[in-house]
Design an enzyme around this catalytic site. Structure first.
Site, short mmCIF file in Angstrom:
data_model
loop_
_atom_site.label_atom_id
_atom_site.label_comp_id
_atom_site.label_asym_id
_atom_site.label_seq_id
_atom_site.Cartn_x
_atom_site.Cartn_y
_atom_site.Cartn_z
N GLU A 191 0.77 -1.21 0.06
CA GLU A 191 0.12 0.10 -0.10
C GLU A 191 0.80 1.27 0.05
OE1 GLU A 191 -3.17 0.46 -0.39
OE2 GLU A 191 -2.67 2.69 -0.33
N THR A 203 -5.80 1.78 -5.49
CA THR A 203 -5.38 0.31 -5.22
C THR A 203 -6.17 -0.55 -6.34
OG1 THR A 203 -5.40 0.50 -2.91
CG2 THR A 203 -5.15 -1.65 -3.70
N HIS A 253 -1.64 3.34 4.67
CA HIS A 253 -2.63 4.19 3.93
C HIS A 253 -2.82 5.52 4.65
CE1 HIS A 253 -6.29 5.42 1.93
NE2 HIS A 253 -6.20 4.27 1.07
N ASP A 310 1.53 -0.03 -4.94
CA ASP A 310 0.43 0.07 -5.59
C ASP A 310 0.14 1.45 -6.26
OD1 ASP A 310 -0.38 1.45 -3.17
OD2 ASP A 310 -2.28 0.32 -3.44
N HIS A 311 0.60 2.41 -5.60
CA HIS A 311 0.43 3.73 -5.94
C HIS A 311 1.17 4.92 -4.99
CE1 HIS A 311 -2.69 4.25 -3.05
NE2 HIS A 311 -3.19 3.21 -3.74
C1 GP9 Z 1 -8.91 -0.72 0.58
C2 GP9 Z 1 -7.67 -0.56 0.34
C3 GP9 Z 1 -7.21 0.96 0.02
O1 GP9 Z 1 -9.38 -1.85 0.61
O2 GP9 Z 1 -7.13 -1.34 -0.95
O3 GP9 Z 1 -7.59 1.50 -1.11
P1 GP9 Z 1 -6.96 2.84 -1.83
O4 GP9 Z 1 -7.71 4.06 -1.09
O5 GP9 Z 1 -5.55 2.86 -1.71
O6 GP9 Z 1 -7.43 2.78 -3.23
MN MN Z 2 -3.65 1.93 -2.19
#
Ligand code: GP9
Ligand code: MN
Length: 418
Positions: A38, A82, A197, A256-257
């Protein structure tokens, strides 16, 4: 009626068929574990913050004899965050410029990574300790052919095991290893972490390093949650060894980003010690990629220009699966003559020579602004590729494609006599 597929298919056939890779079949009959890290950006790897090491475990992996570390790998996500990264990895297509594909096109036909591995004998799953309907995952995973979704209901969240958005990464990985132990092998699983996150909050006992010292609380806390996630990955690797799964599993890990948006540029400038120009901001979209192949001796840093869209062909080829008839827009990371280029969802891109972002052309090495004409050719190629990707999604074109035979299932004319 699917007739747009003719052109898209011709494009894919002439631009995106790489099947010769030195690593063809290295993962054959091995488990494949893909971990989505994440919000992890590449700028923290092998760096410190006020003298504190930020990612000690991942730093070790950059030196590991069996782990490749890709230091020029980019995320290619848009608003779907994500879920976009999942979409890209599963389909080797770009996400949409507007909303999240997971919401807008969950009913489409896809030829996903999960589906391909599933039909080749893998049990496929996603593990993510959040509500199953978040990002419409429960619906989308059906379209992607994921066998099992281990969502929050598959985990026991004890007192003190949740923070911020939900279950903490360490207990998540501990319990996931238990689940994987019971899984039929070979399995393919995508594991999605959560603790690192926004807004990057942690319980006191999980703060392994101090906060950073800038005017951005977000950036200050980010280093701490990254450090925690790094720890959780070490725990997971140890668990895999304990469960006897480590030697039989290929492990792919990617960010992921971005976690830190341009709103925090001032604080980033303080940390990086340089101005965050649009060029630097584009380079900050690099996320780390690690590929661990047991007993391969293939470890080391790789500087190829690669992106999330390249993971599907890479993983399938490692599993010994042919993709010459697949419609995908990425290229095998290991293919010898692959084009060194990464396309961003906003129309920007980077090659070995130029980087294009925010309507400006830069020298890829020096970061200096250069004449736009030097980017022109790649700009139109980039737009064309994004456009084909959009057509595939918006027209649900894969329903007109037989991947086994490579045949297009479209009518000769628009009208029928009946
Ligand atoms: C939520 C997690 C976070 O289940 O995958 O999502 P994001 O806000 O990073 O897209
Ligand atoms: Mn994410």
């Amino acid at each position: 009626d699917g007739s747009e597929l003719v052109e898209v298919n011709n494009y894919v056939r002439s631009n995106h068929v790489e099947n010769t890779t030195p690593l063809q079949g290295v993962a054959k009959d091995k488990n494949i574990i893909v971990i989505s890290m994440e919000s992890l950006q590449n700028f923290v790897i092998n760096e410190d913050m006020n003298g504190e090491v930020i990612t000690p475990f991942l730093n070790e992996l950059t030196q590991d004899k069996d782990t490749m570390y890709f230091s020029n790998f980019y995320h290619q996500t848009g608003l779907g965050k994500t879920s976009d990264s999942e979409f890209i990895v599963e389909n080797s297509l770009y996400p949409l410029g507007g909303g999240a594909v997971f919401f807008t096109h969950a009913g489409n036909t896809f030829n996903s990574l999960s589906e391909r591995l599933g039909e080749n004998g893998y049990h496929t799953s996603v593990m993510h300790a959040n509500n199953k309907s978040f990002w419409n995952r429960d619906m989308m995973y059906q379209s992607l052919g994921v066998d099992t979704f281990y969502d929050i209901d598959s985990y026991t969240v004890e007192e003190g095991q949740a923070v911020n958005w939900g279950m903490k990464d360490i207990p998540f990985f501990e319990q996931s290893a238990e689940i994987l132990k019971r899984e039929e092998q070979p399995f393919f699983t995508r594991m999605i972490t959560l603790t690192n996150h926004y807004p990057f909050t942690l319980d006191e006992e999980d703060k392994l390093i101090p906060e950073y010292t800038s005017n951005s609380g977000t950036l200050n806390r980010y280093f701490q949650t990254v450090r925690y996630m790094d720890e959780s990955l070490r725990v997971f690797f140890d668990e895999l060894k304990e469960q006897g799964l480590y030697e039989d599993s290929i492990i792919v890990m990617y960010g992921d980003h971005y976690g830190i948006s341009d709103n925090h540029n001032k604080a980033m400038e303080q940390y990086l010690g340089k101005e965050v120009t649009p060029f630097v901001s584009a380079k900050l979209q690099e996320v780390p990629l690690f590929i661990h192949i047991p007993d391969s001796g293939l470890g080391g840093e790789r500087t190829d220009l690669t992106g999330q869209v390249d993971l599907r062909p890479t993983i399938l080829h490692m599993a010994g699966i042919d993709t010459s008839k697949d419609i995908q827009l990425g290229t095998d990371i290991f293919a010898e003559d692959r084009e060194q280029k990464v396309i961003f969802r906003d129309g920007g891109f980077v090659t070995e020579e130029v980087l294009f972002t925010k309507n400006t052309c830069y020298d890829a090495t020096t970061g200096e602004e250069i004449e736009r004409t030097l980017c022109d050719e790649e700009i139109s190629k980039t737009n064309q590729e994004l456009n084909y990707s959009d057509q595939l999604i918006n027209g649900d074109l894969l329903r007109f494609y037989n991947r086994q035979t490579g045949q297009l299932l479209i009518e000769e004319t628009n009208t029928t006599d009946e």
